[in-house]
Scaffold this motif. Structure first.
Motif, PDB file in Angstrom:
ATOM      1  N   TYR A 249       0.838  -1.197   0.000  1.00  0.00           N
ATOM      2  CA  TYR A 249       0.000   0.000   0.000  1.00  0.00           C
ATOM      3  C   TYR A 249       0.871   1.246   0.000  1.00  0.00           C
ATOM      4  O   TYR A 249       2.055   1.193   0.329  1.00  0.00           O
TER       5      TYR A 249
ATOM      6  N   HIS B  76      -4.860   3.822   3.546  1.00  0.00           N
ATOM      7  CA  HIS B  76      -3.906   2.997   2.814  1.00  0.00           C
ATOM      8  C   HIS B  76      -4.398   2.869   1.376  1.00  0.00           C
ATOM      9  O   HIS B  76      -5.459   2.283   1.141  1.00  0.00           O
TER      10      HIS B  76
ATOM     11  N   LYS C 299      -4.143   1.353  -2.290  1.00  0.00           N
ATOM     12  CA  LYS C 299      -3.635   0.205  -3.043  1.00  0.00           C
ATOM     13  C   LYS C 299      -3.265   0.737  -4.431  1.00  0.00           C
ATOM     14  O   LYS C 299      -4.078   0.735  -5.355  1.00  0.00           O
TER      15      LYS C 299
ATOM     16  N   ASN D 121      -4.038  -0.887  -7.727  1.00  0.00           N
ATOM     17  CA  ASN D 121      -5.413  -0.849  -8.231  1.00  0.00           C
ATOM     18  C   ASN D 121      -5.725   0.432  -8.998  1.00  0.00           C
ATOM     19  O   ASN D 121      -6.808   0.569  -9.557  1.00  0.00           O
TER      20      ASN D 121
END
Length: 171
Positions: A87, A100, A102, A105
């Protein structure tokens, strides 16, 4: 007869990207692709980490997260952070925004400077690989709702640099 997404964008440009996507029955990223070049450009994905490090230096902005029809707004400096455990960890004690991200993504980031309901608007919009918005970061405004000029200048400079990079890549 139903309008194409391009016709929806052209005929209803005063709407937000999310509203345009809903009306055109397409993803928000697809709408951004249809916006005029002066309104939107894409940040190369390899610059995402740099952007995360740079945003805290911009000053107060508004981070927007939309989930299941609800809209959450955090008006504060975008927090500094660092990568760890898969993260990008937002850990700035001076900011009210924590969490956090990602980063894996985040498939794309658009720089959008299009009028929104008759008002000048600038934002970074972060998309997943389906073209859905993960979150947005809008430039800050003063107490009179005027955009912060130093942020607009930085944003426009970044957009110009992205346009030059795209031009160089096409040659």
């Amino acid at each position: 007869m139903a309008l194409t997404p391009a016709e929806v964008v052209e005929q209803h440009s005063e709407l937000s990207v999310a509203q345009l996507a809903e009306k055109a029955k397409c993803s928000e990223a697809e709408v951004v692709e249809l916006l005029p070049q002066e309104w939107a450009c894409w940040l190369p994905t390899e610059q995402l980490q740099w952007l995360m490090y740079d945003l805290p230096s911009w000053g107060p902005m508004t981070t927007i997260i939309q989930v299941a029809g609800s809209v959450f707004e955090i008006k504060d400096n975008f927090p500094s952070g660092k990568p760890g455990h898969g993260y990008y960890n937002l850990m700035d004690k001076q900011s009210h925004l924590h969490g956090h991200l990602k980063l894996d993504n985040i498939a794309s980031v658009a720089l959008i400077s299009k009028p929104l309901r008759g008002t000048e608007s600038y934002c970074f919009q972060f998309f997943d690989d389906n073209g859905s918005t993960i979150f947005k970061v809008y430039l800050g405004r003063d107490r009179k709702r005027v955009l912060l000029p130093q942020q607009v200048e930085r944003f426009e400079l970044l957009k110009q640099n992205m346009a030059l990079t795209e031009l160089e890549n096409q040659q």
